[in-house]
Scaffold this motif. Structure first.
Motif, mmCIF file in Angstrom:
data_model
loop_
_atom_site.group_PDB
_atom_site.id
_atom_site.type_symbol
_atom_site.label_atom_id
_atom_site.label_comp_id
_atom_site.label_asym_id
_atom_site.label_seq_id
_atom_site.Cartn_x
_atom_site.Cartn_y
_atom_site.Cartn_z
ATOM 1 N N THR A 188 20.003 53.788 10.521
ATOM 2 C CA THR A 188 19.062 53.964 11.526
ATOM 3 C C THR A 188 18.764 55.483 11.598
ATOM 4 N N GLN A 189 19.325 56.375 10.759
ATOM 5 C CA GLN A 189 19.170 57.836 10.842
ATOM 6 C C GLN A 189 18.045 58.092 9.945
ATOM 7 N N ARG A 190 17.774 57.136 8.800
ATOM 8 C CA ARG A 190 16.919 57.245 7.796
ATOM 9 C C ARG A 190 15.330 56.366 7.887
ATOM 10 N N SER A 191 14.383 56.773 7.131
ATOM 11 C CA SER A 191 13.224 55.994 7.464
ATOM 12 C C SER A 191 13.015 55.074 6.218
ATOM 13 N N TYR A 192 11.975 54.345 6.127
ATOM 14 C CA TYR A 192 11.773 53.507 5.242
ATOM 15 C C TYR A 192 10.385 53.411 4.791
ATOM 16 N N LEU A 193 10.292 53.715 3.439
ATOM 17 C CA LEU A 193 8.755 53.712 2.578
ATOM 18 C C LEU A 193 8.033 52.542 3.033
ATOM 19 N N THR A 194 8.415 51.464 2.920
ATOM 20 C CA THR A 194 8.045 50.011 3.081
ATOM 21 C C THR A 194 8.392 49.525 4.432
ATOM 22 N N PRO A 195 7.821 49.105 5.435
ATOM 23 C CA PRO A 195 8.061 48.569 6.634
ATOM 24 C C PRO A 195 8.451 47.303 6.389
ATOM 25 N N GLY A 196 9.310 46.605 7.018
ATOM 26 C CA GLY A 196 10.082 45.392 7.050
ATOM 27 C C GLY A 196 11.151 45.023 7.735
ATOM 28 N N VAL A 197 11.612 43.639 7.730
ATOM 29 C CA VAL A 197 12.752 43.433 8.338
ATOM 30 C C VAL A 197 13.676 42.794 7.263
ATOM 31 N N LEU A 198 15.051 42.906 7.267
ATOM 32 C CA LEU A 198 15.743 42.519 6.210
ATOM 33 C C LEU A 198 17.292 42.155 6.930
ATOM 34 N N ARG A 199 17.849 41.057 6.690
ATOM 35 C CA ARG A 199 19.083 40.806 7.138
ATOM 36 C C ARG A 199 19.921 40.511 5.878
#
Length: 419
Positions: free
Chosen positions: A319-330
């Motif tokens: 959670t301290q980094r961001s993600y180039l492509t938004p999404g949800v991953l389990r």
């Protein structure tokens, strides 16, 4: 502290790295060079400095009152995807005496260092691995790479570009010590994987000769307003043979913009009375290649992994980094034997203004090893390759592609100095 240092190879003049050609070494001979054992006076100076350093956290193993193993962590800030910095424990200066190896002392020191880092709020650990087979069993895995490249001066022609409005200047060590922090601060803000330098990082720069290597030279670039926006350290080492004569070794070069970057390299790859330019510890995706009329002129002669990463607190790190492509991953983790709180199924949600990572009872999209997730953390490794190697098992269609798209970064992560 003297007993602590004597448990470390470098203080005893013993090898602390594999005696191989290293990608961060610009010379032709094997690295590292042989060391002289530290004197009592040197040990005392080291102890005086280390005990005052609040970022330095040493640990040791004692058997019957005798120090037989030692290691340490250094508290750093590291730039993570998205441009923010995260807290990191840099594992360094590690050794167990030959008479006491294979008894589990290194694992116990690692466990104690992980526990202490978590107490300090550092969710990530990193190190440079002296041998590739040692640290994987503690959850570390390669996260960044370094290359050594060279080119022949007669092949090094830059493509045409607009005139440089700034100026180049050869400076002394005093000026270089002032310029480096200014440039590095900008680099840290924009390069994923870069470490924020600790105080005193450039105090050792000098104009004195280093044996037959000669002194370091310093080249700076200033923009049209007179502000330093690029700097390089280089050597012109002497060689007893003609085969290695006329080499210019670039030990470090950083710039805050493409104009300064091109200007620095433009001078260094066309330096009078030289035949070959060698640059060590460089990114795999060095932009200079695309500035040359002949991209093949820049030949990578060595490559190695650089920093290895290890997530200590999975949700806090993610959670301290961001993600180039938004999404949800389990995803599910089940192999972390040292930070067992990581072993469960997590739901990573990067589909809104705030990234969250929380435990879930939902079925996972994939199962991933802790080491594979650590490699992917800075965005420079391939999720598909890790899955092909058996480190990731998909449970839903498209899960590997989703993982790859979310974690990938451009440009490739890199850090310019070790610890």
């Amino acid at each position: 502290m003297a007993a602590y240092y004597r448990a470390l190879p470098f203080a005893n003049g013993l090898p602390s790295w594999e005696p191989e050609d290293a990608a961060w070494h610009g010379g032709p001979e094997p690295w590292p060079p042989q060391r002289t054992p530290a004197s009592v006076e040197q040990l005392e100076r080291m102890a005086a400095a280390d005990t005052k350093d609040e970022s330095f956290h040493p640990i040791a193993t004692f058997v019957d009152g005798r120090c037989v193993g030692a290691s340490a962590t250094i508290s750093f800030e590291v730039t993570v995807p998205g441009g923010r910095t995260g807290r990191m424990a840099g594992v360094t200066a590690t050794g167990v005496m030959a008479t006491h190896r294979r008894r589990g002392y290194l694992r116990r020191m690692m466990q104690a260092m992980f526990d202490a880092a978590l107490e300090r709020g550092e969710p990530l650990a990193m190190l440079s691995a002296s041998e590739g087979s040692i640290y994987g069993r503690f959850g570390f895995s390669p996260a960044t790479y370094r290359t050594r490249w060279e080119l022949a001066r007669h092949e090094a022609t830059l493509l045409p570009a607009e005139p440089d409005p700034g100026t180049l200047e050869l400076v002394d060590a005093t000026q270089a010590r002032k310029a480096w922090p200014l440039v590095q601060a900008d680099v840290c803000a924009h390069r994923v994987g870069e470490l924020s330098p600790l105080p005193g990082r450039w105090d050792g720069l000098t104009d004195e000769a280093d044996g037959t290597n000669g002194p370091l030279r310093y080249l700076t670039h200033r923009d049209q307003h007179g502000n330093v926006d690029g700097i390089a350290n280089f050597r012109l080492p002497w060689s007893p043979t003609t085969d290695h004569a006329g080499i210019l070794v670039v030990e470090s070069l950083e710039a805050t913009n493409p104009v300064a970057y091109r200007a620095l390299w433009g001078l260094l790859i066309d330096f009078d009375l030289t035949k070959t330019v060698v640059a060590a510890g460089r990114p795999r995706d060095e932009p200079l290649r695309w500035m040359l009329t002949n991209p093949r002129a820049m030949r990578i002669t060595r490559q190695t992994d650089n920093l290895w990463a290890r997530l200590l607190d999975v949700p806090r790190a993610l959670t301290q980094r961001s993600y180039l492509t938004p999404g949800v991953l389990r995803f599910a983790i089940g192999d972390d034997r040292m930070c067992r709180a990581n072993n469960r199924t997590w739901r990573l949600n990067a589909d809104g203004p705030m990234v969250t990572c929380v435990p879930t009872d939902e079925a996972p999209d994939l199962t991933i090893t802790l080491s594979a997730l650590s490699s992917l953390y800075f965005g420079g490794m391939s999720a598909r390759h890790l899955a092909y190697a058996g480190h990731i098992t998909p449970h839903a269609d498209g899960a590997i592609g989703q993982l790859a798209r979310m974690f990938w970064t451009d440009a490739e992560p890199h850090n310019s100095f070790g610890f």
